[in-house]
Motif scaffolding. Structure first.
Motif, PDB file in Angstrom:
ATOM      1  N   ILE A  36     -49.191 -14.573 -37.337  1.00 35.71           N
ATOM      2  CA  ILE A  36     -49.949 -13.639 -36.498  1.00 35.71           C
ATOM      3  C   ILE A  36     -50.840 -14.403 -35.522  1.00 35.71           C
ATOM      4  O   ILE A  36     -50.890 -14.078 -34.334  1.00 35.71           O
ATOM      5  N   LEU A  54     -54.460  -4.546 -32.658  1.00 40.18           N
ATOM      6  CA  LEU A  54     -54.255  -4.469 -34.104  1.00 40.18           C
ATOM      7  C   LEU A  54     -55.021  -3.325 -34.758  1.00 40.18           C
ATOM      8  O   LEU A  54     -54.812  -3.023 -35.939  1.00 40.18           O
ATOM      9  N   VAL A  61     -60.503 -10.133 -36.587  1.00 45.13           N
ATOM     10  CA  VAL A  61     -59.515 -11.022 -35.962  1.00 45.13           C
ATOM     11  C   VAL A  61     -59.940 -12.467 -36.186  1.00 45.13           C
ATOM     12  O   VAL A  61     -59.119 -13.331 -36.517  1.00 45.13           O
ATOM     13  N   PHE A  72     -57.406  -8.482 -46.323  1.00 47.94           N
ATOM     14  CA  PHE A  72     -56.124  -8.151 -45.707  1.00 47.94           C
ATOM     15  C   PHE A  72     -55.022  -8.074 -46.759  1.00 47.94           C
ATOM     16  O   PHE A  72     -54.729  -9.057 -47.432  1.00 47.94           O
ATOM     17  N   ARG A  76     -50.883  -4.601 -44.630  1.00 49.59           N
ATOM     18  CA  ARG A  76     -51.667  -4.624 -43.394  1.00 49.59           C
ATOM     19  C   ARG A  76     -51.212  -5.759 -42.469  1.00 49.59           C
ATOM     20  O   ARG A  76     -51.079  -5.579 -41.267  1.00 49.59           O
ATOM     21  N   LEU A  77     -50.945  -6.932 -43.036  1.00 50.83           N
ATOM     22  CA  LEU A  77     -50.470  -8.058 -42.235  1.00 50.83           C
ATOM     23  C   LEU A  77     -49.107  -7.750 -41.623  1.00 50.83           C
ATOM     24  O   LEU A  77     -48.837  -8.107 -40.471  1.00 50.83           O
ATOM     25  N   ARG A  79     -48.050  -4.754 -40.816  1.00 53.23           N
ATOM     26  CA  ARG A  79     -48.323  -3.797 -39.715  1.00 53.23           C
ATOM     27  C   ARG A  79     -48.820  -4.539 -38.474  1.00 53.23           C
ATOM     28  O   ARG A  79     -48.483  -4.172 -37.346  1.00 53.23           O
ATOM     29  N   PHE A  80     -49.623  -5.590 -38.659  1.00 54.59           N
ATOM     30  CA  PHE A  80     -50.098  -6.376 -37.525  1.00 54.59           C
ATOM     31  C   PHE A  80     -48.927  -7.019 -36.791  1.00 54.59           C
ATOM     32  O   PHE A  80     -48.903  -7.074 -35.560  1.00 54.59           O
TER      33      PHE A  80
END
Length: 109
Positions: A36, A54, A61, A72, A76-77, A79-80
């Motif tokens: 990411i 995001l 961030v 996190f 969730r990661l 989805r990022f």
């Protein structure tokens, strides 16, 4: 004077080598966060722009890009990664018979 240097061969997972709980999950999260961070850099996004994209605030961030991943989840990661314009595929396959344990691997382009 000669000193003996002790060398320990790592397992490939620093979190396991350090004896931390949930080492596989920690390694995957670290690999995803690194990916990411690289994508944010490749897109020349500021932390504020990345935060907006995001759906998080700028301090989060900053934490993410610094590897502070306590807040996190894996979901969730993932989805990022989608928010940064990437498909995520999860492939499940049998482990090779010559390897003792199954593993989780993150592969990014």
């Amino acid at each position: 004077m000669t000193e003996d240097i002790k060398v320990h061969i790592g397992s490939g997972n620093v979190f396991a080598d350090l004896g931390l709980p949930n080492p596989e999950e920690r390694l995957v999260k670290a690999q995803l966060a690194s990916l990411i961070s690289s994508l944010i850099e490749q897109k020349n996004l500021t932390q504020m722009q990345a935060a907006e994209l995001l759906g998080i605030d700028q301090p989060k961030v900053s934490a993410l890009t610094r590897g502070r991943l306590e807040g996190f989840s894996l979901q969730r990661l993932l989805r990022f990664l989608n928010a940064l314009g990437n498909d995520v595929e999860i492939i499940v396959k049998p482990k090779p018979e010559d390897r003792l344990e199954a593993k989780i691997t993150v592969v990014g382009n």
